[in-house]
Write a protein that holds these residues in place. Structure first.
Motif, PDB file in Angstrom:
ATOM      1  N   ASN A  37       0.821  -1.210   0.000  1.00 44.98           N
ATOM      2  CA  ASN A  37       0.000   0.000   0.000  1.00 44.98           C
ATOM      3  C   ASN A  37       0.857   1.263   0.000  1.00 44.98           C
ATOM      4  O   ASN A  37       0.453   2.293  -0.530  1.00 44.98           O
ATOM      5  N   ALA A  38       2.048   1.193   0.583  1.00 47.93           N
ATOM      6  CA  ALA A  38       2.942   2.346   0.549  1.00 47.93           C
ATOM      7  C   ALA A  38       3.378   2.657  -0.877  1.00 47.93           C
ATOM      8  O   ALA A  38       3.469   3.819  -1.270  1.00 47.93           O
ATOM      9  N   ILE A  39       3.601   1.615  -1.659  1.00 46.04           N
ATOM     10  CA  ILE A  39       3.982   1.822  -3.058  1.00 46.04           C
ATOM     11  C   ILE A  39       2.817   2.439  -3.829  1.00 46.04           C
ATOM     12  O   ILE A  39       3.006   3.317  -4.670  1.00 46.04           O
ATOM     13  N   SER A  40       1.600   2.020  -3.538  1.00 46.00           N
ATOM     14  CA  SER A  40       0.441   2.610  -4.200  1.00 46.00           C
ATOM     15  C   SER A  40       0.252   4.056  -3.772  1.00 46.00           C
ATOM     16  O   SER A  40      -0.246   4.869  -4.554  1.00 46.00           O
ATOM     17  N   GLY A  41       0.636   4.376  -2.549  1.00 43.78           N
ATOM     18  CA  GLY A  41       0.587   5.772  -2.119  1.00 43.78           C
ATOM     19  C   GLY A  41       1.533   6.629  -2.933  1.00 43.78           C
ATOM     20  O   GLY A  41       1.211   7.772  -3.294  1.00 43.78           O
ATOM     21  N   ILE A  42       2.695   6.100  -3.259  1.00 45.45           N
ATOM     22  CA  ILE A  42       3.638   6.826  -4.107  1.00 45.45           C
ATOM     23  C   ILE A  42       3.062   6.972  -5.514  1.00 45.45           C
ATOM     24  O   ILE A  42       3.217   8.009  -6.162  1.00 45.45           O
ATOM     25  N   THR A  43       2.361   5.944  -5.972  1.00 49.11           N
ATOM     26  CA  THR A  43       1.715   6.015  -7.286  1.00 49.11           C
ATOM     27  C   THR A  43       0.646   7.093  -7.304  1.00 49.11           C
ATOM     28  O   THR A  43       0.487   7.801  -8.306  1.00 49.11           O
ATOM     29  N   ILE A  44      -0.072   7.256  -6.205  1.00 50.66           N
ATOM     30  CA  ILE A  44      -1.090   8.307  -6.126  1.00 50.66           C
ATOM     31  C   ILE A  44      -0.447   9.684  -6.221  1.00 50.66           C
ATOM     32  O   ILE A  44      -0.945  10.574  -6.916  1.00 50.66           O
ATOM     33  N   VAL A  45       0.679   9.868  -5.550  1.00 54.71           N
ATOM     34  CA  VAL A  45       1.377  11.159  -5.630  1.00 54.71           C
ATOM     35  C   VAL A  45       1.821  11.431  -7.066  1.00 54.71           C
ATOM     36  O   VAL A  45       1.651  12.535  -7.595  1.00 54.71           O
ATOM     37  N   GLY A  46       2.378  10.419  -7.727  1.00 52.79           N
ATOM     38  CA  GLY A  46       2.784  10.587  -9.121  1.00 52.79           C
ATOM     39  C   GLY A  46       1.614  10.864 -10.043  1.00 52.79           C
ATOM     40  O   GLY A  46       1.716  11.671 -10.974  1.00 52.79           O
ATOM     41  N   SER A  62      -6.264  12.815 -18.717  1.00 57.09           N
ATOM     42  CA  SER A  62      -7.145  11.655 -18.544  1.00 57.09           C
ATOM     43  C   SER A  62      -6.352  10.417 -18.126  1.00 57.09           C
ATOM     44  O   SER A  62      -6.832   9.622 -17.309  1.00 57.09           O
ATOM     45  N   LEU A  63      -5.130  10.262 -18.628  1.00 54.78           N
ATOM     46  CA  LEU A  63      -4.305   9.132 -18.213  1.00 54.78           C
ATOM     47  C   LEU A  63      -3.887   9.274 -16.756  1.00 54.78           C
ATOM     48  O   LEU A  63      -3.891   8.299 -15.998  1.00 54.78           O
ATOM     49  N   GLY A  64      -3.564  10.497 -16.323  1.00 54.40           N
ATOM     50  CA  GLY A  64      -3.245  10.731 -14.919  1.00 54.40           C
ATOM     51  C   GLY A  64      -4.440  10.477 -14.019  1.00 54.40           C
ATOM     52  O   GLY A  64      -4.304   9.925 -12.925  1.00 54.40           O
ATOM     53  N   PHE A  65      -5.626  10.882 -14.457  1.00 57.59           N
ATOM     54  CA  PHE A  65      -6.835  10.646 -13.675  1.00 57.59           C
ATOM     55  C   PHE A  65      -7.128   9.155 -13.572  1.00 57.59           C
ATOM     56  O   PHE A  65      -7.508   8.661 -12.496  1.00 57.59           O
ATOM     57  N   LEU A  66      -6.927   8.422 -14.660  1.00 63.88           N
ATOM     58  CA  LEU A  66      -7.135   6.981 -14.630  1.00 63.88           C
ATOM     59  C   LEU A  66      -6.152   6.312 -13.669  1.00 63.88           C
ATOM     60  O   LEU A  66      -6.533   5.423 -12.898  1.00 63.88           O
ATOM     61  N   ALA A  67      -4.912   6.753 -13.696  1.00 62.51           N
ATOM     62  CA  ALA A  67      -3.922   6.209 -12.765  1.00 62.51           C
ATOM     63  C   ALA A  67      -4.298   6.537 -11.328  1.00 62.51           C
ATOM     64  O   ALA A  67      -4.123   5.717 -10.426  1.00 62.51           O
ATOM     65  N   LEU A  68      -4.819   7.721 -11.102  1.00 64.80           N
ATOM     66  CA  LEU A  68      -5.254   8.124  -9.768  1.00 64.80           C
ATOM     67  C   LEU A  68      -6.400   7.254  -9.272  1.00 64.80           C
ATOM     68  O   LEU A  68      -6.392   6.784  -8.123  1.00 64.80           O
ATOM     69  N   VAL A  69      -7.364   6.986 -10.113  1.00 64.73           N
ATOM     70  CA  VAL A  69      -8.508   6.153  -9.731  1.00 64.73           C
ATOM     71  C   VAL A  69      -8.065   4.717  -9.444  1.00 64.73           C
ATOM     72  O   VAL A  69      -8.434   4.135  -8.416  1.00 64.73           O
ATOM     73  N   LEU A  70      -7.243   4.155 -10.326  1.00 58.80           N
ATOM     74  CA  LEU A  70      -6.822   2.768 -10.137  1.00 58.80           C
ATOM     75  C   LEU A  70      -5.926   2.608  -8.910  1.00 58.80           C
ATOM     76  O   LEU A  70      -6.061   1.629  -8.169  1.00 58.80           O
ATOM     77  N   ALA A  71      -5.034   3.545  -8.667  1.00 58.12           N
ATOM     78  CA  ALA A  71      -4.186   3.463  -7.468  1.00 58.12           C
ATOM     79  C   ALA A  71      -5.020   3.661  -6.213  1.00 58.12           C
ATOM     80  O   ALA A  71      -4.768   3.015  -5.188  1.00 58.12           O
ATOM     81  N   ILE A  73      -8.184   2.759  -5.843  1.00 55.37           N
ATOM     82  CA  ILE A  73      -8.883   1.487  -5.639  1.00 55.37           C
ATOM     83  C   ILE A  73      -7.939   0.461  -5.024  1.00 55.37           C
ATOM     84  O   ILE A  73      -8.320  -0.294  -4.119  1.00 55.37           O
ATOM     85  N   ASN A  74      -6.692   0.450  -5.466  1.00 59.54           N
ATOM     86  CA  ASN A  74      -5.713  -0.494  -4.938  1.00 59.54           C
ATOM     87  C   ASN A  74      -5.428  -0.232  -3.464  1.00 59.54           C
ATOM     88  O   ASN A  74      -5.348  -1.158  -2.664  1.00 59.54           O
ATOM     89  N   VAL A  75      -5.288   1.034  -3.092  1.00 59.25           N
ATOM     90  CA  VAL A  75      -5.011   1.370  -1.692  1.00 59.25           C
ATOM     91  C   VAL A  75      -6.197   1.004  -0.800  1.00 59.25           C
ATOM     92  O   VAL A  75      -6.038   0.364   0.242  1.00 59.25           O
ATOM     93  N   VAL A  76      -7.400   1.390  -1.198  1.00 60.05           N
ATOM     94  CA  VAL A  76      -8.590   1.103  -0.386  1.00 60.05           C
ATOM     95  C   VAL A  76      -8.808  -0.402  -0.279  1.00 60.05           C
ATOM     96  O   VAL A  76      -9.076  -0.932   0.806  1.00 60.05           O
ATOM     97  N   GLY A  77      -8.666  -1.123  -1.380  1.00 62.80           N
ATOM     98  CA  GLY A  77      -8.819  -2.571  -1.341  1.00 62.80           C
ATOM     99  C   GLY A  77      -7.776  -3.241  -0.469  1.00 62.80           C
ATOM    100  O   GLY A  77      -8.073  -4.185   0.263  1.00 62.80           O
ATOM    101  N   GLY A  78      -6.551  -2.742  -0.519  1.00 61.82           N
ATOM    102  CA  GLY A  78      -5.501  -3.311   0.317  1.00 61.82           C
ATOM    103  C   GLY A  78      -5.786  -3.117   1.794  1.00 61.82           C
ATOM    104  O   GLY A  78      -5.580  -4.027   2.603  1.00 61.82           O
TER     105      GLY A  78
END
Length: 94
Positions: A37-46, A62-71, A73-78
């Protein structure tokens, strides 16, 4: 040339990630996911930097927004899976 290099890095990292995760015993998957989840947090910042710091290109935004949404979801699911795992070890009250 840069696109080919980026595609090579992406393919290599996907293959390496698959091989690494497939070698992990099933008892360690949940602790490994909660640790990632820490790695996904870094992905959210990026993704936030990519979404807000673009030159106005709709594709990059739009690609940044998609990355934000997917990261996200990954953090919340984790965290939900980690909470469920930890609740299995709590003592049941009378």
């Amino acid at each position: 040339m840069e696109l080919i290099l980026l595609l090579f890095i992406f393919t290599l990292s996907a293959f390496l990630g698959f091989e690494l995760i497939s070698k992990v015993p099933s008892q360690l998957h949940t602790p490994l996911m909660s640790g990632s989840n820490a790695i996904s947090g870094i992905t959210i910042v990026g993704a936030l930097i990519s979404t807000g710091g673009t030159d106005g290109s709709w594709f990059a935004t739009s690609l940044g927004f998609l990355a934000l949404v997917l990261a996200g979801i990954n953090v919340v699911g984790g965290y939900l899976v980690t909470d469920r795992m930890l609740s299995m070890f709590k003592k049941k009250g009378n």
